[in-house]
Scaffold this motif. Structure first.
Motif, PDB file in Angstrom:
ATOM      1  N   ARG A 144      -9.939  -2.861   7.686  1.00 31.36           N
ATOM      2  CA  ARG A 144      -9.971  -1.473   7.215  1.00 31.36           C
ATOM      3  C   ARG A 144     -10.212  -0.472   8.349  1.00 31.36           C
ATOM      4  O   ARG A 144      -9.569   0.573   8.404  1.00 31.36           O
ATOM      5  N   ASP A 204      -9.737  -8.316   4.664  1.00 27.83           N
ATOM      6  CA  ASP A 204      -8.300  -8.212   4.442  1.00 27.83           C
ATOM      7  C   ASP A 204      -7.543  -8.043   5.750  1.00 27.83           C
ATOM      8  O   ASP A 204      -8.072  -7.569   6.742  1.00 27.83           O
ATOM      9  N   ASP A 231      -9.552   6.481   0.636  1.00 24.93           N
ATOM     10  CA  ASP A 231      -9.610   5.071   0.252  1.00 24.93           C
ATOM     11  C   ASP A 231      -8.467   4.697  -0.690  1.00 24.93           C
ATOM     12  O   ASP A 231      -8.103   3.533  -0.801  1.00 24.93           O
ATOM     13  N   ASP A 232      -7.903   5.688  -1.348  1.00 27.41           N
ATOM     14  CA  ASP A 232      -6.780   5.445  -2.245  1.00 27.41           C
ATOM     15  C   ASP A 232      -5.581   4.867  -1.488  1.00 27.41           C
ATOM     16  O   ASP A 232      -4.772   4.149  -2.053  1.00 27.41           O
ATOM     17  N   TRP A 233      -5.477   5.186  -0.197  1.00 31.70           N
ATOM     18  CA  TRP A 233      -4.341   4.712   0.597  1.00 31.70           C
ATOM     19  C   TRP A 233      -4.289   3.201   0.698  1.00 31.70           C
ATOM     20  O   TRP A 233      -3.206   2.635   0.906  1.00 31.70           O
ATOM     21  N   ARG A 252      -5.329   1.135  -1.640  1.00 33.95           N
ATOM     22  CA  ARG A 252      -5.300   0.557  -2.993  1.00 33.95           C
ATOM     23  C   ARG A 252      -3.882   0.031  -3.241  1.00 33.95           C
ATOM     24  O   ARG A 252      -2.903   0.735  -2.979  1.00 33.95           O
ATOM     25  N   PRO A 253      -3.770  -1.204  -3.721  1.00 34.67           N
ATOM     26  CA  PRO A 253      -2.431  -1.759  -3.974  1.00 34.67           C
ATOM     27  C   PRO A 253      -1.625  -0.898  -4.936  1.00 34.67           C
ATOM     28  O   PRO A 253      -2.147  -0.379  -5.919  1.00 34.67           O
ATOM     29  N   HIS A 309       0.455   4.060  -1.536  1.00 35.93           N
ATOM     30  CA  HIS A 309      -0.211   5.352  -1.731  1.00 35.93           C
ATOM     31  C   HIS A 309      -0.425   6.080  -0.399  1.00 35.93           C
ATOM     32  O   HIS A 309      -0.813   7.237  -0.391  1.00 35.93           O
ATOM     33  N   GLU A 323       1.254  -0.237  -7.754  1.00 38.89           N
ATOM     34  CA  GLU A 323       1.839  -0.911  -8.906  1.00 38.89           C
ATOM     35  C   GLU A 323       3.360  -0.928  -8.740  1.00 38.89           C
ATOM     36  O   GLU A 323       3.926  -0.019  -8.127  1.00 38.89           O
ATOM     37  N   LEU A 325       0.861  -1.179   0.000  1.00 34.87           N
ATOM     38  CA  LEU A 325       0.000   0.000   0.000  1.00 34.87           C
ATOM     39  C   LEU A 325       0.896   1.227   0.000  1.00 34.87           C
ATOM     40  O   LEU A 325       1.129   1.849   1.033  1.00 34.87           O
ATOM     41  N   ARG A 362      -0.995  -5.352   2.384  1.00 32.44           N
ATOM     42  CA  ARG A 362      -2.383  -5.829   2.454  1.00 32.44           C
ATOM     43  C   ARG A 362      -2.428  -7.267   1.968  1.00 32.44           C
ATOM     44  O   ARG A 362      -1.973  -7.577   0.881  1.00 32.44           O
TER      45      ARG A 362
END
Length: 145
Positions: free
Chosen positions: A100, A85, A117-119, A121-122, A70, A124, A68, A78
């Motif tokens: 969460r 999760d 919520d972006d934090w 997000r896996p 971001h 890349e 994670l 995660r």
């Protein structure tokens, strides 16, 4: 979740116990903490480098793991599970944060009041690499002044 939790526990015993990987609380901004070869040799690192190593080992033993990257100021791992999760803080020797809601509380306790919520997000691979390079750039700029 129970099977994943058992694998995480075993993984933490090996990575942080037997191998001795740990967060570098003494010299957090040492650039060597961002070079994976140095992290493995010295067995100390920062959240992003420790998470890269932990996730690689997790993947090798069949556990899905996503960084994670971001999240501001920190990186968690995660582990997706069918019934919720699991979030792992590798800088804290693989401390399991929980779901969460616990991650949101964890973030607030660290002064991150505006949740995104972006934090969770896996990240890349390219984004993770870019963040590691930005960390190094910041460290070297600071050392130059």
């Amino acid at each position: 979740v129970q099977e994943s939790a058992r694998v995480i526990h075993g993984l933490n015993q090996v990575v942080f116990g037997s191998f001795g990987l740990r967060g570098d609380v003494e010299n957090y901004y040492d650039p060597r903490n961002s070079f994976l070869a140095e992290v493995l040799e010295r067995r100390v690192g920062i959240p992003i480098s420790l998470s890269v190593v932990w996730a690689a080992v997790a993947t090798r033993v069949g556990l899905k793991a996503a960084l994670l990257a971001h999240m501001p100021m920190h990186v968690l791992v995660r582990v997706p599970c069918t019934d919720g999760d699991i979030f792992v803080d590798t800088f804290e020797s693989g401390k399991v944060i929980g779901g969460r809601e616990q991650v949101q509380m964890w973030a607030r306790l660290r002064g991150l009041a505006q949740w995104s919520d972006d934090w969770i997000r896996p990240g890349e691979p390219l984004g993770i690499y870019q963040r590691m390079m930005r960390n190094l750039l910041s460290i070297y700029k600071e050392k130059a002044t």
